[in-house]
Structure formats: C-alpha cells, structure tokens
Design an enzyme around this catalytic site. Structure first.
Site, PDB file in Angstrom:
ATOM      1  CB  SER A  25      -0.877   0.031   1.254  1.00  0.00           C
ATOM      2  OG  SER A  25      -1.812  -1.004   1.222  1.00  0.00           O
ATOM      3  N   GLY A  96      -6.014  -3.567  -7.603  1.00  0.00           N
ATOM      4  CA  GLY A  96      -7.152  -2.736  -7.222  1.00  0.00           C
ATOM      5  C   GLY A  96      -6.689  -1.375  -6.733  1.00  0.00           C
ATOM      6  CB  SER A 169     -13.095   0.955   0.684  1.00  0.00           C
ATOM      7  OG  SER A 169     -12.117   1.002  -0.337  1.00  0.00           O
ATOM      8  CG  ASP A 316      -5.374  -7.002   2.227  1.00  0.00           C
ATOM      9  OD1 ASP A 316      -6.513  -7.132   1.751  1.00  0.00           O
ATOM     10  OD2 ASP A 316      -4.647  -6.016   1.996  1.00  0.00           O
ATOM     11  NE  ARG A 347      -7.708 -12.205  -1.231  1.00  0.00           N
ATOM     12  CZ  ARG A 347      -6.915 -11.160  -1.096  1.00  0.00           C
ATOM     13  NH1 ARG A 347      -7.073 -10.334  -0.076  1.00  0.00           N
ATOM     14  NH2 ARG A 347      -5.949 -10.934  -1.963  1.00  0.00           N
ATOM     15  NE  ARG A 389      -3.004  -9.537   0.519  1.00  0.00           N
ATOM     16  CZ  ARG A 389      -1.800  -8.980   0.610  1.00  0.00           C
ATOM     17  NH1 ARG A 389      -0.789  -9.664   1.099  1.00  0.00           N
ATOM     18  NH2 ARG A 389      -1.591  -7.741   0.205  1.00  0.00           N
TER      19      ARG A 389
HETATM   20  C1  S3P Z   1      -5.607  -1.263   0.170  1.00  0.00           C
HETATM   21  C2  S3P Z   1      -6.799  -1.270   0.841  1.00  0.00           C
HETATM   22  C3  S3P Z   1      -7.598  -2.491   1.060  1.00  0.00           C
HETATM   23  C4  S3P Z   1      -6.772  -3.745   0.876  1.00  0.00           C
HETATM   24  C5  S3P Z   1      -5.922  -3.695  -0.355  1.00  0.00           C
HETATM   25  C6  S3P Z   1      -4.983  -2.502  -0.325  1.00  0.00           C
HETATM   26  C7  S3P Z   1      -4.928   0.024  -0.039  1.00  0.00           C
HETATM   27  O1  S3P Z   1      -8.666  -2.501   0.129  1.00  0.00           O
HETATM   28  O2  S3P Z   1      -7.598  -4.879   0.854  1.00  0.00           O
HETATM   29  O3  S3P Z   1      -5.139  -4.880  -0.467  1.00  0.00           O
HETATM   30  O4  S3P Z   1      -3.741   0.032  -0.394  1.00  0.00           O
HETATM   31  O5  S3P Z   1      -5.582   1.067   0.158  1.00  0.00           O
HETATM   32  P1  S3P Z   1     -10.045  -1.701   0.449  1.00  0.00           P
HETATM   33  O6  S3P Z   1      -9.660  -0.354   0.798  1.00  0.00           O
HETATM   34  O7  S3P Z   1     -10.868  -1.729  -0.789  1.00  0.00           O
HETATM   35  O8  S3P Z   1     -10.673  -2.471   1.568  1.00  0.00           O
END
Ligand code: S3P
Length: 429
Positions: A25, A96, A169, A316, A347, A389
């Site tokens: 992140s 994502g 999120s 995660d 998941r 994962r």
């Molecule tokens: C992340 C936020 C999480 C996490 C992803 C990384 C990020 O997702 O599951 O692996 O870097 O902001 P969400 O914010 O959609 O829950």
C-alpha cells in the site's frame, strides 16, 4: 502435475530472521505522490511486486520520470500539471489499489484516459469510486454504468465534496483524497469504520495538511506537495504468512525485522495475541510510519470470534488467519467480512474450498467463515485462484500437511511477494 508446484513439509521448525519486502500500500502511494509533488522523491525498500510495477508503468505513460535503481526508486516530480494525456491505455494489471487510486488522480487532470486491468479487476466493483468522483464534477464512465473496467475518464476542474463512505475502504477514501487535492475548496470524508491511513500520513510526509476529527477527514484542495525521502516499512500483510507459519509449525522461532506497525494494519497481531500466540512486538523509534520487529514461536492456540472494527485492520490477512484457526482449539468465527467477496477473488469461497481440500473443518457464511479446530491437514491438489494471498496461504498450509501439497498457479504470489519461496527457504534450514 504440470504447472503445479510440489510443496512438502520441512523436517524441522522455521528458525531465523527475515526482512519481508516493502509494504504494498505504501509503495503504490509513494510513487503516486512522488509523481505529483514538486522535486525529487527517493523511495527506499520499494516493493518490486507486479502490482506496484503496474503503478510505475501507468505513471510513466502519463509522462512521469521514474527511475528504478538497485536500492531505491527515484521519482522526479514536477507537480500535477506535468502529467499529460496518455497515448496508450493504462493497464493496472491485477491491482485494485492502482486502479482505484489512479481514478482519483485522473479525475482532476484535463485530459482523456482509459483504465483497464486483468480478468480479476474486470469483476471488481468501481461504482464505489466513480460515484464520488462524479460528484466532484469529473466525467467518468465504464461498463455497467461505470461499475466495471474498462473505465474512461475525462478529468477537469473539480469542486470539493462532502462524502460519507458507504463501505469501509481505504482505496475509495484515497481516490477521493487524491481528487480532493486537485479540487477547489475543502473535501470532507466520513468513514463508517477506520481504514488504513497511509494516504493521510503520506500527505503529511510530502508537506501537506490534512486533519482528522473522530471519523471525519478534512483536506484543502490546491496544496503544493514537495518531494521527499520515503522509507517503506516491511509489509505486515506479507509478514503475516511467516507469523502464522511460526505459530503452527512445531519447533519454530522467527523474527520478522522492520515490519510496519501502523495501528490501522495490526489486527493480525491483536488476533494472534487473543488466540494465545507466543509472540513479542518490539517497536523502534521512527518518524513517519510505525515500525518494529515481530517475534513468533510455536504456539498453543484457541479459537476466537473476529468481527466489527477489527476487520478493516486485518482484511488482507483473513485467508491466513483461517489457516491459523484450523490449528486452534475450538471454534473461530470470522464475521462482518463480506468485503472479502470483492477482493482479487471471492476470498470466502476460495479459502473455504481450498482449505477443505486439505481436510480443514471450515464453513462459509454470508459475511465470513466458521472454522473448527484443531485439524490434521493432509496434502492435496490445490489452486491459488490467481490470488497471491490464497497462494501463500496454501504454501504455508503445506508446512504442516502430512503429504505434499500441489499448488496450481503459484506464480500469482509474485503480485505482492516475488521472493516468497526464497524467504521461506531462509527459515527452513
Ligand atoms: C488497500 C486497501 C484495502 C486492501 C488492499 C490494499 C490500499 O482494500 O484490501 O489490499 O492500499 O488502500 P479496500 O480499501 O478496498 O478495503
């Protein structure tokens, strides 16, 4: 056994020290902020996983000057206006975070761009980001009314918004913050639950201002950010695999060095403590993100209930926590985790189906899973579902199965942990 990796139980426990790779992140965000800030950003311990390389590749297509050196990533930032209309589609791969945060960046840029990712990205909901970005005044569209990739964005002048997030999120929050930085006025975001706050911390590290009062964040648009040195801590989400391995493999004692201990990410530590794990966390002084060493030894574990506000702090880690729970006495209930259905894979289904093949007593629920321990696991053919994962969870499971595990599509692990098996070999002597 074509394309399947044979994984066998080690003769002895896991022992030694490991530096897990940089936080995913934080690595993404360091490149993004570096590219829109003024001046040089040097990123140390950047995660060279496929997801973060997707972020670099997208920013290069926008004209950003990013150099990969052996021990650092150098980003020569020249402000938001230095980004230019890409001649090609921006491919976010499996990521994502790249997809959603890029949407926030592009929302305020006065040009047209198209975002596309892999098959997994094509199924992940984007309306949660397109909705607030439209309120800022950006033109954004995609399949199913803007809910799925390919997404097409024509950014422009934005007006700040007040927005209450319908889902907890950090990706959505961060996309709104990135658009908010480019908007006129003060953007306000209210979170239903606290999520990882790396974006907020990074805005401060780059010399910006951002405030938080209880569950509301306020950010003024038009701030100029300055390039800086970013030290990326080890990824606690990667450390979680070895924390689990050490706890469940007999005769283990593992030290994970310089792991990020941001309190919005340490749910795994709380869960392992509550399950009765033998572990120690030794925090070190640090200026930006919190950091420290985590030591875990083979443990007698008990089942617990995991839900509520803890979920975003370990979202995660749930696949590997499910494995941990198979080795804990009694029942573990994981609830309030319906977000798991819209991660790289569903998941809940992936974990339940694959761990069942190894003999786990695990049942899917609408918002999580129920695991009855303890179980002796046995080898089987299993599949990563193309999800890093899930792949690593199954690889850790193979450390305690009484016959080999054959893992299909182990390559998915390269998304967040390219040297996972080399690191595992350091501990298995
Ligand atoms: C992340 C936020 C999480 C996490 C992803 C990384 C990020 O997702 O599951 O692996 O870097 O902001 P969400 O914010 O959609 O829950």
């Amino acid at each position: 056994m074509e394309n399947k990796l044979k994984l066998t139980k080690p003769e002895q426990g896991l022992n030694g020290e490991l530096h897990v790779p940089g936080d995913k992140s934080i690595s993404h965000r360091a490149v993004m902020f570096g590219a829109v800030a003024e001046g040089r950003t040097t990123i140390h311990n950047f995660l060279m996983g496929e997801d973060c390389l997707s972020t670099i590749s997208c920013f290069r297509k926008l004209g950003a000057d990013i150099k990969l050196q052996e021990d650092a990533v150098i980003v020569e930032g020249s402000g938001w206006d230095s980004l230019s209309e890409p001649a090609e589609i921006l491919d976010t791969g499996n990521s994502g975070t790249t997809t959603r945060l890029m949407m926030g960046v592009l929302a305020g840029r006065p040009f047209h761009s198209v975002l596309i990712g892999d098959e997994s990205i094509a199924k992940r909901p984007m309306k949660r980001v397109t909705d607030p970005l439209k309120l800022f005044g950006t033109a954004i569209d995609g399949r199913d009314g803007g809910n799925f990739t390919p997404l097409s964005i024509r950014g422009g002048s934005l007006k700040a918004i007040k927005y209450s997030l319908p889902v907890a999120s950090a990706q959505v929050k961060s996309a709104i913050l990135l658009a908010g930085l480019q908007a006129e006025g003060v953007t306000e975001i209210t979170e239903p639950q606290r999520t990882r706050d790396h974006t907020e911390k990074m805005i401060l590290e780059f010399g910006g201002e951002i405030e938080r009062q209880e569950d509301t964040i306020k950010l003024r648009g038009g701030q100029i950010l300055s390039g800086t040195d970013v030290y990326v801590p080890g990824d606690i989400s990667s450390a979680a695999f070895f924390m689990t391995a050490a706890a469940i493999v007999k005769g283990s004692r593992v030290t994970l060095k310089n792991v990020g201990l941001n309190e919005t990410r340490t749910g795994i530590v709380e869960v392992m403590r509550r399950m009765g794990a033998r572990m120690e966390v030794m925090e070190k002084p640090a200026s930006g993100e919190r950091i420290g060493d985590i030591i875990v030894e083979t443990s007698d574990l008990n089942g617990i209930e995991i839900g509520g506000d803890l979920i975003p702090t370990l979202i995660d880690e749930i696949p590997v926590i499910a494995l941990l729970a198979t080795q804990a006495k009694g029942t573990t209930i994981i609830k309030d985790a319906e977000e798991l259905k819209v991660k790289e894979t569903n998941r809940i289904d992936a974990v339940v189906q694959e761990l069942k093949k190894l003999g786990a007593n695990i049942t899917a629920t609408d918002d999580g899973m129920i695991i009855e321990g303890t179980n002796t696991l046995q080898g089987s053919d299993v599949h990563s579902w193309g999800d890093h994962r899930i792949g690593m969870t199954l690889a850790v499971a193979s450390l305690i199965t009484d016959s080999p595990v054959y893992l299909e599509d182990a390559d998915a692990i390269k998304i967040s942990y390219p040297q996972f098996f080399e690191d595992l070999n350091i501990l298995v002597k």
